[in-house]
Design a protein around this motif. Structure first.
Motif, PDB file in Angstrom:
ATOM      1  N   ARG A 219       1.007  -1.274   0.135  1.00 20.27           N
ATOM      2  CA  ARG A 219      -0.089  -0.017   0.153  1.00 20.27           C
ATOM      3  C   ARG A 219       0.725   1.143  -0.100  1.00 20.27           C
ATOM      4  NH1 ARG A 219      -3.473   0.625   4.886  1.00 20.27           N
ATOM      5  NH2 ARG A 219      -3.166   2.930   4.643  1.00 20.27           N
ATOM      6  N   GLU A 220       2.018   1.109   0.854  1.00 15.99           N
ATOM      7  CA  GLU A 220       2.983   2.365   0.817  1.00 15.99           C
ATOM      8  C   GLU A 220       4.102   2.065   0.017  1.00 15.99           C
ATOM      9  OE1 GLU A 220       1.962   4.388   5.045  1.00 15.99           O
ATOM     10  OE2 GLU A 220       3.590   3.026   5.048  1.00 15.99           O
ATOM     11  N   GLN A 221       4.600   3.048  -0.740  1.00 15.95           N
ATOM     12  CA  GLN A 221       5.684   2.811  -1.607  1.00 15.95           C
ATOM     13  C   GLN A 221       6.891   3.692  -1.103  1.00 15.95           C
ATOM     14  OE1 GLN A 221       2.707   3.929  -3.243  1.00 15.95           O
ATOM     15  NE2 GLN A 221       2.232   1.746  -3.352  1.00 15.95           N
ATOM     16  N   LEU A 222       8.302   3.085  -1.311  1.00 15.18           N
ATOM     17  CA  LEU A 222       9.286   4.055  -0.992  1.00 15.18           C
ATOM     18  C   LEU A 222       9.393   5.107  -1.860  1.00 15.18           C
ATOM     19  CD1 LEU A 222      12.028   4.129   0.684  1.00 15.18           C
ATOM     20  CD2 LEU A 222      12.975   3.087  -1.117  1.00 15.18           C
ATOM     21  N   GLY A 223       9.242   6.541  -1.041  1.00 17.34           N
ATOM     22  CA  GLY A 223       9.125   7.793  -1.855  1.00 17.34           C
ATOM     23  C   GLY A 223      10.226   8.430  -2.007  1.00 17.34           C
ATOM     24  N   GLY A 224      11.327   8.139  -1.063  1.00 16.16           N
ATOM     25  CA  GLY A 224      12.537   9.025  -0.775  1.00 16.16           C
ATOM     26  C   GLY A 224      13.402   8.690   0.495  1.00 16.16           C
ATOM     27  N   PHE A 225      14.398   9.402   0.722  1.00 14.00           N
ATOM     28  CA  PHE A 225      15.197   8.896   1.921  1.00 14.00           C
ATOM     29  C   PHE A 225      15.930  10.290   2.360  1.00 14.00           C
ATOM     30  CE2 PHE A 225      18.039   8.753  -1.489  1.00 14.00           C
ATOM     31  CZ  PHE A 225      19.451   9.276  -1.069  1.00 14.00           C
ATOM     32  N   TYR A 226      16.315  10.164   3.768  1.00 12.43           N
ATOM     33  CA  TYR A 226      17.403  10.796   4.185  1.00 12.43           C
ATOM     34  C   TYR A 226      18.650  10.043   4.928  1.00 12.43           C
ATOM     35  CZ  TYR A 226      14.467  15.114   4.616  1.00 12.43           C
ATOM     36  OH  TYR A 226      13.740  16.431   4.306  1.00 12.43           O
ATOM     37  N   LEU A 227      19.732  10.556   4.559  1.00 15.81           N
ATOM     38  CA  LEU A 227      21.021   9.756   5.063  1.00 15.81           C
ATOM     39  C   LEU A 227      21.444  10.839   5.959  1.00 15.81           C
ATOM     40  CD1 LEU A 227      22.871   7.192   5.570  1.00 15.81           C
ATOM     41  CD2 LEU A 227      24.080   8.237   3.317  1.00 15.81           C
ATOM     42  N   VAL A 228      21.626  10.555   7.361  1.00 18.82           N
ATOM     43  CA  VAL A 228      21.923  11.465   8.166  1.00 18.82           C
ATOM     44  C   VAL A 228      23.091  10.838   9.416  1.00 18.82           C
ATOM     45  CG1 VAL A 228      19.804  12.736   8.089  1.00 18.82           C
ATOM     46  CG2 VAL A 228      20.094  11.047   9.893  1.00 18.82           C
ATOM     47  N   ASN A 229      23.873  11.908   9.820  1.00 22.45           N
ATOM     48  CA  ASN A 229      24.560  11.587  11.108  1.00 22.45           C
ATOM     49  C   ASN A 229      23.933  11.773  12.272  1.00 22.45           C
ATOM     50  OD1 ASN A 229      27.082  10.556  10.042  1.00 22.45           O
ATOM     51  ND2 ASN A 229      27.121  12.689   9.178  1.00 22.45           N
ATOM     52  N   ALA A 230      23.672  10.870  13.227  1.00 22.35           N
ATOM     53  CA  ALA A 230      22.948  11.126  14.465  1.00 22.35           C
ATOM     54  C   ALA A 230      23.633  10.240  15.430  1.00 22.35           C
ATOM     55  CB  ALA A 230      21.519  10.615  14.406  1.00 22.35           C
ATOM     56  N   GLN A 231      23.676  10.807  16.971  1.00 20.31           N
ATOM     57  CA  GLN A 231      24.381  10.446  17.838  1.00 20.31           C
ATOM     58  C   GLN A 231      23.746   8.772  18.344  1.00 20.31           C
ATOM     59  OE1 GLN A 231      24.565  13.021  21.391  1.00 20.31           O
ATOM     60  NE2 GLN A 231      25.095  14.548  20.058  1.00 20.31           N
ATOM     61  N   ASP A 232      22.405   8.892  18.385  1.00 17.82           N
ATOM     62  CA  ASP A 232      21.862   7.570  18.669  1.00 17.82           C
ATOM     63  C   ASP A 232      20.373   7.363  17.946  1.00 17.82           C
ATOM     64  OD1 ASP A 232      20.075   9.189  20.066  1.00 17.82           O
ATOM     65  OD2 ASP A 232      21.510   9.136  21.875  1.00 17.82           O
ATOM     66  N   LEU A 233      19.844   6.445  18.329  1.00 17.65           N
ATOM     67  CA  LEU A 233      18.291   6.195  17.864  1.00 17.65           C
ATOM     68  C   LEU A 233      17.392   7.354  18.086  1.00 17.65           C
ATOM     69  CD1 LEU A 233      16.356   4.503  15.998  1.00 17.65           C
ATOM     70  CD2 LEU A 233      16.198   3.141  18.109  1.00 17.65           C
ATOM     71  N   ASP A 234      17.603   7.866  19.462  1.00 14.57           N
ATOM     72  CA  ASP A 234      16.666   8.815  19.750  1.00 14.57           C
ATOM     73  C   ASP A 234      16.863   9.993  18.963  1.00 14.57           C
ATOM     74  OD1 ASP A 234      15.574   7.502  21.773  1.00 14.57           O
ATOM     75  OD2 ASP A 234      17.011   8.013  23.224  1.00 14.57           O
ATOM     76  N   GLU A 235      18.223  10.396  18.704  1.00 15.95           N
ATOM     77  CA  GLU A 235      18.186  11.662  17.719  1.00 15.95           C
ATOM     78  C   GLU A 235      17.824  11.329  16.188  1.00 15.95           C
ATOM     79  OE1 GLU A 235      21.571  14.879  17.706  1.00 15.95           O
ATOM     80  OE2 GLU A 235      22.370  12.964  17.018  1.00 15.95           O
ATOM     81  N   ALA A 236      17.889  10.205  16.010  1.00 13.23           N
ATOM     82  CA  ALA A 236      17.458   9.773  14.483  1.00 13.23           C
ATOM     83  C   ALA A 236      15.750   9.874  14.488  1.00 13.23           C
ATOM     84  CB  ALA A 236      17.886   8.433  14.074  1.00 13.23           C
ATOM     85  N   ILE A 237      15.161   9.333  15.452  1.00 14.47           N
ATOM     86  CA  ILE A 237      13.766   9.493  15.732  1.00 14.47           C
ATOM     87  C   ILE A 237      13.492  11.167  15.707  1.00 14.47           C
ATOM     88  CG2 ILE A 237      11.904   9.251  17.381  1.00 14.47           C
ATOM     89  CD1 ILE A 237      13.254   6.430  18.114  1.00 14.47           C
ATOM     90  N   ALA A 238      14.177  11.917  16.301  1.00 14.54           N
ATOM     91  CA  ALA A 238      13.779  13.188  16.446  1.00 14.54           C
ATOM     92  C   ALA A 238      13.839  13.953  15.041  1.00 14.54           C
ATOM     93  CB  ALA A 238      14.663  14.099  17.498  1.00 14.54           C
ATOM     94  N   ILE A 239      14.789  13.271  14.220  1.00 11.68           N
ATOM     95  CA  ILE A 239      14.988  13.983  12.974  1.00 11.68           C
ATOM     96  C   ILE A 239      13.795  13.476  12.107  1.00 11.68           C
ATOM     97  CG2 ILE A 239      16.269  13.765  10.703  1.00 11.68           C
ATOM     98  CD1 ILE A 239      18.778  13.597  12.445  1.00 11.68           C
ATOM     99  N   ALA A 240      13.484  12.085  11.931  1.00  8.03           N
ATOM    100  CA  ALA A 240      12.332  11.460  11.208  1.00  8.03           C
ATOM    101  C   ALA A 240      10.970  12.082  11.743  1.00  8.03           C
ATOM    102  CB  ALA A 240      12.173   9.902  11.684  1.00  8.03           C
ATOM    103  N   ASN A 241      10.926  12.649  12.914  1.00  6.09           N
ATOM    104  CA  ASN A 241       9.460  13.422  13.205  1.00  6.09           C
ATOM    105  C   ASN A 241       9.570  14.556  12.498  1.00  6.09           C
ATOM    106  OD1 ASN A 241       8.322  11.742  15.040  1.00  6.09           O
ATOM    107  ND2 ASN A 241       9.810  12.391  16.790  1.00  6.09           N
ATOM    108  N   ARG A 242      10.559  15.248  11.817  1.00  8.01           N
ATOM    109  CA  ARG A 242      10.487  16.521  11.158  1.00  8.01           C
ATOM    110  C   ARG A 242      10.121  16.277   9.705  1.00  8.01           C
ATOM    111  NH1 ARG A 242      15.588  19.782  11.933  1.00  8.01           N
ATOM    112  NH2 ARG A 242      14.236  21.283  10.820  1.00  8.01           N
TER     113      ARG A 242
END
Length: 118
Positions: free
Chosen positions: A72-95
């Motif tokens: 139902r959902e397709q891959l539409g794009g991506f970000y490759l980021v540097n984050a200190q940990d998963l919590d920081e990656a989650i904060a970025i994903a929320n944006r």
């Protein structure tokens, strides 16, 4: 650590106007991440109808149109980021604007020896 943020959504979840606004907002997120030294890469993808899948089985290549799986959902794009940990990656994903109409999958990137440096 590098994290790959994969943006999945129904390709028809946004109107053309909403999609253009999403691109502007996504570019701003990328600029903000760049200013913090967290940005590595980002890009939207063309529609799934333009996809080609390649499978090699028993030494033979099978090339087919479309994605590997129908979903139902397709891959539409991506970000490759540097984050200190998963919590920081989650904060970025929320944006990421796509998270409001789809799903952002977060995957840590496995760094292996022998790959070219970017």
């Amino acid at each position: 650590m590098k994290y790959l943020l994969l943006i999945y959504m129904d390709e028809n979840a946004m109107s053309d106007t909403e999609r253009e606004h999403c691109y502007v907002e996504s570019a701003q997120v990328a600029q903000d991440l760049h200013a913090k030294g967290q940005f590595v890469a980002s890009a939207p993808l063309h529609p799934v109808a333009t996809a080609t899948s390649v499978r090699v089985r028993e030494g033979k290549s099978l090339v087919t149109d479309g994605p590997f799986a129908e979903t139902r959902e397709q891959l539409g794009g991506f970000y490759l980021v540097n984050a200190q940990d998963l919590d920081e990656a989650i904060a970025i994903a929320n944006r990421i604007p796509g998270a409001r109409v789809g799903t952002v999958e977060i995957r840590p990137v496995l760094e292996i020896a022998g790959l070219p440096k970017s």
